[in-house]
Design an enzyme around this catalytic site. Structure first.
Site, PDB file in Angstrom:
ATOM      1  N   ASN A  41      -7.256  12.168  24.616  1.00 13.99           N
ATOM      2  CA  ASN A  41      -7.064  12.184  25.951  1.00 13.99           C
ATOM      3  C   ASN A  41      -7.577  10.400  25.871  1.00 13.99           C
ATOM      4  OD1 ASN A  41      -5.016  13.545  26.825  1.00 13.99           O
ATOM      5  ND2 ASN A  41      -6.683  14.381  28.401  1.00 13.99           N
TER       6      ASN A  41
ATOM      7  N   GLY B 198      -0.957  -3.063  31.558  1.00  7.95           N
ATOM      8  CA  GLY B 198      -1.300  -2.467  33.051  1.00  7.95           C
ATOM      9  C   GLY B 198      -2.637  -2.956  33.824  1.00  7.95           C
TER      10      GLY B 198
ATOM     11  N   ARG C  90      -4.118  11.545  41.679  1.00 11.71           N
ATOM     12  CA  ARG C  90      -4.923  11.706  41.262  1.00 11.71           C
ATOM     13  C   ARG C  90      -5.511  10.910  40.252  1.00 11.71           C
ATOM     14  NH1 ARG C  90      -5.123  17.963  39.421  1.00 11.71           N
ATOM     15  NH2 ARG C  90      -3.100  17.884  39.179  1.00 11.71           N
TER      16      ARG C  90
ATOM     17  N   CYS D  78      -6.816  13.865  34.493  1.00  9.75           N
ATOM     18  CA  CYS D  78      -6.688  13.824  32.926  1.00  9.75           C
ATOM     19  C   CYS D  78      -7.890  13.007  32.352  1.00  9.75           C
ATOM     20  CB  CYS D  78      -5.652  13.970  32.110  1.00  9.75           C
ATOM     21  SG  CYS D  78      -4.905  15.274  32.879  1.00  9.75           S
TER      22      CYS D  78
ATOM     23  N   PHE E   6       1.696   3.848  24.522  1.00  8.86           N
ATOM     24  CA  PHE E   6       0.746   3.748  25.203  1.00  8.86           C
ATOM     25  C   PHE E   6       0.086   2.177  24.529  1.00  8.86           C
ATOM     26  CE2 PHE E   6       0.726   8.110  25.700  1.00  8.86           C
ATOM     27  CZ  PHE E   6       0.104   8.506  26.520  1.00  8.86           C
TER      28      PHE E   6
HETATM   29  N1  NAD Z   1      -2.107  18.083  35.030  1.00  5.90           N
HETATM   30  C1  NAD Z   1      -1.782  17.587  33.510  1.00  5.90           C
HETATM   31  O1  NAD Z   1      -0.868  16.668  33.193  1.00  5.90           O
HETATM   32  C2  NAD Z   1      -2.554  18.330  32.683  1.00  5.90           C
HETATM   33  C3  NAD Z   1      -2.264  18.322  30.984  1.00  5.90           C
HETATM   34  C4  NAD Z   1      -3.363  18.584  30.227  1.00  5.90           C
HETATM   35  C5  NAD Z   1      -4.225  19.683  30.756  1.00  5.90           C
HETATM   36  N2  NAD Z   1      -4.628  19.615  31.953  1.00  5.90           N
HETATM   37  C6  NAD Z   1      -5.499  20.970  32.065  1.00  5.90           C
HETATM   38  O2  NAD Z   1      -4.861  21.816  32.807  1.00  5.90           O
HETATM   39  C7  NAD Z   1      -6.113  22.072  33.802  1.00  5.90           C
HETATM   40  C8  NAD Z   1      -5.149  21.847  35.385  1.00  5.90           C
HETATM   41  O3  NAD Z   1      -4.707  21.081  35.416  1.00  5.90           O
HETATM   42  P1  NAD Z   1      -3.195  20.847  36.527  1.00  5.90           P
HETATM   43  O4  NAD Z   1      -3.380  19.204  36.392  1.00  5.90           O
HETATM   44  O5  NAD Z   1      -2.925  22.100  36.860  1.00  5.90           O
HETATM   45  O6  NAD Z   1      -4.590  21.521  38.007  1.00  5.90           O
HETATM   46  P2  NAD Z   1      -3.794  21.880  39.446  1.00  5.90           P
HETATM   47  O7  NAD Z   1      -4.917  21.209  40.689  1.00  5.90           O
HETATM   48  O8  NAD Z   1      -2.914  21.047  39.346  1.00  5.90           O
HETATM   49  O9  NAD Z   1      -3.469  23.143  39.670  1.00  5.90           O
HETATM   50  C9  NAD Z   1      -4.999  24.246  39.341  1.00  5.90           C
HETATM   51  C10 NAD Z   1      -4.257  25.237  40.399  1.00  5.90           C
HETATM   52  O10 NAD Z   1      -5.280  26.492  40.066  1.00  5.90           O
HETATM   53  C11 NAD Z   1      -5.624  26.715  41.361  1.00  5.90           C
HETATM   54  N3  NAD Z   1      -6.839  27.681  42.042  1.00  5.90           N
HETATM   55  C12 NAD Z   1      -8.027  26.831  41.375  1.00  5.90           C
HETATM   56  N4  NAD Z   1      -9.269  28.202  40.837  1.00  5.90           N
HETATM   57  C13 NAD Z   1      -7.906  29.729  41.403  1.00  5.90           C
HETATM   58  C14 NAD Z   1      -8.551  31.141  40.332  1.00  5.90           C
HETATM   59  N5  NAD Z   1      -9.852  31.185  41.108  1.00  5.90           N
HETATM   60  N6  NAD Z   1      -7.332  31.713  41.312  1.00  5.90           N
HETATM   61  C15 NAD Z   1      -6.424  31.259  41.279  1.00  5.90           C
HETATM   62  N7  NAD Z   1      -5.813  30.084  41.306  1.00  5.90           N
HETATM   63  C16 NAD Z   1      -6.136  29.091  41.388  1.00  5.90           C
HETATM   64  C17 NAD Z   1      -5.517  26.385  42.665  1.00  5.90           C
HETATM   65  O11 NAD Z   1      -5.036  26.615  44.408  1.00  5.90           O
HETATM   66  C18 NAD Z   1      -3.780  25.052  41.716  1.00  5.90           C
HETATM   67  O12 NAD Z   1      -2.806  25.470  42.697  1.00  5.90           O
HETATM   68  C19 NAD Z   1      -7.157  20.913  34.396  1.00  5.90           C
HETATM   69  O13 NAD Z   1      -8.509  21.412  33.485  1.00  5.90           O
HETATM   70  C20 NAD Z   1      -6.818  19.915  33.443  1.00  5.90           C
HETATM   71  O14 NAD Z   1      -7.313  18.657  32.599  1.00  5.90           O
HETATM   72  C21 NAD Z   1      -3.803  18.807  33.178  1.00  5.90           C
END
Ligand code: NAD
Length: 472
Positions: free
Chosen positions: A236, A281, A355, A288, A277
């Site tokens: 990243n 812009g 976000r 992330c 990438f």
């Molecule tokens: N969004 C992306 O593009 C992406 C890509 C790669 C990695 N990640 C990583 O993956 C992880 C999740 O990201 P995301 O974007 O899916 O997050 P998000 O905020 O969309 O989803 C997280 C979910 O977890 C739930 N949650 C939190 N605590 C909980 C618990 N104790 N029990 C049950 N559910 C719980 C929340 O209600 C929420 O729905 C992060 O660490 C992020 O950095 C995200």
């Protein structure tokens, strides 16, 4: 999938990563239980309604209905059949840049309280977490087991996720690589089994997510948990730095009269560099890159180690947001009392994720400067309105309505829909047809022909010798 290859997988956290992963694994034939602590999310998913905007998710929710269930309680989803438990909860930044692991630890504690002694469990850290978190999760689970005076067999593995929002299912089913960081062979083997259909690509692609034609087989990278954890942040930070690098050159291109799009194209054709990438812009955002670069820098600080390249990538990105405001100030002179139309609220196209989207800072600064702000986004308006009720934004129903009587338009997200707007007809409806293209999405020559004062990022302004040559 043969019944003997089918695994029982529980996914905790059904956000962008958890839901996508769960649906993909269910589609491939595994049995999935999903847990989210947000009852609204559970209720909607249970009714087959996707809680996030991602291509193909709703179709897969329908197709996998018999393979997947949604629940609000982890203990109910951790039974003697569970082979793998995937942690996919959020890992937001703390004030000081450190990663807030409270949700991950909460899940680890619940696992320790409910782990069944007779059944080995692979605990997968799919959330992006700093080095040492696999060990921390292991410790928390052990503490709970000791409290219960129970012996349990489990292995915490790091399995970072690389999907991009906007093409999340595609990236999950057709990844470049799968990374598994583990100290134990048995847990690597279980994950190899879980990902077998993806590694061999022997499944029939879902209708909504076709397999890319020239796809090779994904690599399985097995390593230690620490290397897997660092690897994710490295990927990243590198991608963020690549964008910041081209944005830095874009600033110089503006000074010398070069066109960053042509520079980037010529540079990106070098296979050592690659064209992805390299789009100048308004800078990167999303859930992330900002938090992951902050987290990496925080880890480095804890070790007394300086990371000037990553720090500079963050600084260039911050400056890039302000470039938009500077361009408006240069062309409008007075911002106070002006009406500025913003096109695009999501941090990138094909997602409703707002976000750390550029729109937050740009619109906040414009309101601060006394502008009236109108905004339009094809999918992210409700989310924005609910998340930032304090920002006094006038939400429009279309590009045309955003432009009507505006003093300037600012494009911040490169939604395809914006390419096809009737720009020729829109120009006369604006008070001043000033157009700041924060994604270099539109054709400067056409926009200028239709009467816009068009300003891109790192592109010639339309006056001067080079542009009068009309190079295409
Ligand atoms: N969004 C992306 O593009 C992406 C890509 C790669 C990695 N990640 C990583 O993956 C992880 C999740 O990201 P995301 O974007 O899916 O997050 P998000 O905020 O969309 O989803 C997280 C979910 O977890 C739930 N949650 C939190 N605590 C909980 C618990 N104790 N029990 C049950 N559910 C719980 C929340 O209600 C929420 O729905 C992060 O660490 C992020 O950095 C995200």
């Amino acid at each position: 999938m043969k019944p003997s290859e089918r695994l029982n997988v529980t996914v905790v956290g059904t956000g962008y990563v958890g839901l996508t992963t769960a649906l993909a694994l269910a589609y491939l034939g595994h049995r999935l239980q999903c847990v989210d602590k947000n009852p609204e999310i559970v209720e909607k998913l249970d009714r087959g309604i996707s809680t996030i905007y991602e291509q193909g998710l709703e179709e897969l929710l329908t197709d996998t209905r018999n393979q997947i269930s949604f629940n609000g309680s982890l203990p109910e989803c951790l039974d003697q059949n569970t082979d793998v438990l995937i942690i996919a909860v959020g890992t937001p930044s703390k004030e000081n840049g450190d990663t807030d692991l409270c949700y991950v630890e909460e899940v680890a504690r619940e696992i320790g309280r409910n782990l069944l002694p007779e059944k080995p469990l692979v605990v997968v850290n799919k959330s992006t977490v700093p080095v040492g978190t696999a060990r921390r999760v292991d410790t928390v689970i052990r503490e709970e087991l000791e409290r219960r005076q129970v012996e349990g067999k489990f292995s915490v593995t790091s399995n970072p996720e690389f999907l991009r929002e906007g093409s999340a299912l595609h990236d999950t089913l057709y990844p470049d690589r799968i990374v598994v960081g583990s100290e134990e062979v048995w847990s690597v083997n279980i994950l190899r089994q879980m990902y077998a259909p993806i590694l061999s690509q022997d499944f029939t692609p879902p209708r909504a997510v076709p397999r890319p034609e020239s796809m090779g087989l994904p690599a399985l990278v097995t390593t230690t948990p620490t290397s897997a954890e660092l690897l994710k942040y490295t990927a990243n930070a590198f991608l963020a730095a690549k964008i910041s690098f081209i944005n830095e050159i874009a600033g110089l291109a503006e000074k010398v009269g070069a066109d960053i799009k042509e520079v980037a194209r010529g540079v990106g054709l070098d296979h050592r560099i690659g064209s992805a990438f390299l789009n100048a812009g308004a800078g990167w955002g999303g859930s992330c890159f900002p938090k992951d670069t902050r987290s990496l820098l925080h880890t480095a600080r804890q070790y007394g180690y300086e990371m000037p390249l990553t720090s500079a990538a963050v600084e260039v990105n911050r400056r890039q947001r302000m470039k938009i405001i500077e361009k408006l100030q240069e062309s409008l002179k007075v911002i106070r009392g002006s009406t500025i139309g913003i096109l695009g609220l999501s941090f990138k196209p094909n997602t409703d994720d707002i976000r750390e989207s550029p729109a937050i800072e740009v619109m906040g600064e414009l309101l601060e400067l006394g502008a009236r702000v109108k905004a339009y986004d094809p999918v992210a308006m409700d989310k924005y309105r609910n998340t930032y009720p304090e920002q006094d934004i006038n939400y429009a129903a279309s590009v045309e309505e955003t432009a009507q009587n505006s003093d300037a338009l600012v494009l911040l997200t490169d939604w395809e829909q914006f390419i096809h707007a009737p720009w020729k007809d829109i120009a006369p409806t604006m008070r001043h047809p000033i157009f700041i293209d924060g994604r270099n999405l539109l054709q400067p020559e056409s926009m200028r022909q239709w009467g816009y004062q068009y300003l891109g990022i790192g592109r010639p302004t339309g006056s001067g010798f080079i542009n009068s040559l009309n190079i295409t």
